[in-house]
Design a protein around this motif. Structure first.
Motif, short mmCIF file in Angstrom:
data_model
loop_
_atom_site.label_atom_id
_atom_site.label_comp_id
_atom_site.label_asym_id
_atom_site.label_seq_id
_atom_site.Cartn_x
_atom_site.Cartn_y
_atom_site.Cartn_z
N VAL A 55 0.87 -1.17 0.00
CA VAL A 55 0.00 0.00 0.00
C VAL A 55 0.91 1.22 0.00
O VAL A 55 1.71 1.40 0.91
N THR A 56 0.82 2.04 -1.04
CA THR A 56 1.70 3.20 -1.14
C THR A 56 1.02 4.48 -0.65
O THR A 56 1.69 5.39 -0.18
N THR A 57 -0.31 4.57 -0.76
CA THR A 57 -1.05 5.74 -0.28
C THR A 57 -2.32 5.26 0.40
O THR A 57 -3.09 4.50 -0.19
N MET A 58 -2.53 5.70 1.63
CA MET A 58 -3.76 5.36 2.35
C MET A 58 -3.94 6.38 3.46
O MET A 58 -3.59 6.16 4.60
N GLY A 59 -4.47 7.51 3.10
CA GLY A 59 -4.71 8.57 4.08
C GLY A 59 -6.07 9.20 3.86
O GLY A 59 -6.70 9.01 2.82
N ALA A 60 -6.53 9.95 4.84
CA ALA A 60 -7.81 10.65 4.72
C ALA A 60 -7.74 11.62 3.55
O ALA A 60 -6.72 12.28 3.32
N GLN A 146 -7.34 0.71 11.86
CA GLN A 146 -7.85 -0.15 10.79
C GLN A 146 -8.75 0.65 9.87
O GLN A 146 -9.49 1.52 10.31
N VAL A 147 -8.71 0.32 8.58
CA VAL A 147 -9.53 0.98 7.58
C VAL A 147 -10.74 0.10 7.29
O VAL A 147 -10.59 -1.08 6.99
N ALA A 148 -11.92 0.67 7.39
CA ALA A 148 -13.16 -0.04 7.07
C ALA A 148 -14.24 1.00 6.79
O ALA A 148 -14.20 2.11 7.32
N ARG A 149 -15.20 0.64 5.96
CA ARG A 149 -16.33 1.52 5.67
C ARG A 149 -17.60 0.72 5.90
O ARG A 149 -17.78 -0.33 5.28
N LEU A 154 -11.31 -3.27 3.45
CA LEU A 154 -10.84 -2.90 2.11
C LEU A 154 -10.17 -4.09 1.45
O LEU A 154 -9.14 -4.57 1.90
N LEU A 155 -10.77 -4.58 0.36
CA LEU A 155 -10.25 -5.74 -0.37
C LEU A 155 -9.45 -5.27 -1.58
O LEU A 155 -9.88 -4.38 -2.31
N VAL A 156 -8.28 -5.88 -1.78
CA VAL A 156 -7.48 -5.67 -2.99
C VAL A 156 -7.39 -7.03 -3.66
O VAL A 156 -6.93 -8.00 -3.05
N SER A 181 -2.04 0.70 6.21
CA SER A 181 -0.95 0.76 5.24
C SER A 181 0.16 -0.26 5.51
O SER A 181 0.96 -0.54 4.64
N LYS A 182 0.19 -0.85 6.71
CA LYS A 182 1.24 -1.79 7.05
C LYS A 182 0.77 -3.22 7.19
O LYS A 182 1.56 -4.16 7.04
N VAL A 183 -0.50 -3.42 7.49
CA VAL A 183 -1.01 -4.77 7.75
C VAL A 183 -1.86 -5.21 6.57
O VAL A 183 -2.93 -4.66 6.31
N LEU A 184 -1.38 -6.25 5.85
CA LEU A 184 -2.10 -6.84 4.73
C LEU A 184 -2.40 -8.29 5.10
O LEU A 184 -1.50 -9.05 5.42
#
Length: 192
Positions: A55-60, A146-149, A154-156, A181-184
């Motif tokens: 993940v190279t970009t993951m910010g608000a 953690q990122v979630a909506r 978030l699935l890649v 951004s660090k945990v996949l």
């Protein structure tokens, strides 16, 4: 008795004559021979595998950007390389199969000239996903929330299809959840 001895003498003489003839002429004795044929040489094949997921970009207020790297570990060029991918919030784990159903349908309709990747060659591409908002970051008391909506992670996911040799196609799949951004976290059954 003389007759029996005479017949025995003729039988021994006949056996000796047959053995002597067989020793002198190899083709007189029918002995099956096993001929081992060497195995057909293996046709060179391409073999793509995903080597990096980052993940190279993951910010608000930013688009999610993910870098995927893959390499050809085979002994011939991978030709007609096409890829489809998605980055989206899904209902886990039920959405994985639906995501791959959509990706396979997209891949079937992929047209145009594909890329090529030489043996031992590497390639990288970037995937863009949805724009994140402040509410997508679940605070869990850590530096990396953690990122979630709507409780959906978030699935890649993606599929890379290529021509492995002159007769067949092959695919390489990747699937993981970007928790931050660090945990996949890898999906089960879709990583090759």
């Amino acid at each position: 008795m003389r007759l029996a001895l005479l017949l025995l003498a003729f039988a021994v003489a006949g056996l000796c004559a047959t053995a002597w003839t067989a020793m002198r002429r190899h083709d007189a004795v029918a002995v099956p021979t096993k001929v081992e044929t060497p195995p057909a040489p293996r046709e060179p094949r391409a073999s793509l595998r995903v080597t990096t997921r980052e993940v190279t970009t993951m910010g608000a207020s930013q688009l999610v950007r993910v870098s995927i790297g893959f390499e050809n570990g085979g002994d011939r060029s991978a030709t007609d390389v096409h890829r489809v991918q998605m980055v989206n919030f899904i209902l886990s784990p039920y959405g994985e199969e639906e995501a791959f159903r959509i990706l396979r349908a997209e891949l079937q309709s992929a047209s145009g000239e594909g890329e090529s990747l030489a043996p031992a060659g590497r390639s990288t591409f970037t995937i863009e996903g949805p724009r994140l908002v402040a509410g997508d970051f679940l605070s869990r008391g850590s530096d990396d929330p953690q990122v979630a909506r709507d409780s959906r992670p978030l699935l890649v996911a993606g599929i890379i299809r290529y021509r492995a040799d002159d007769k067949s196609e092959a695919t390489a799949e990747y699937c993981f959840y970007a928790m931050n951004s660090k945990v996949l976290v890898a999906c089960s059954g879709h990583n090759s």
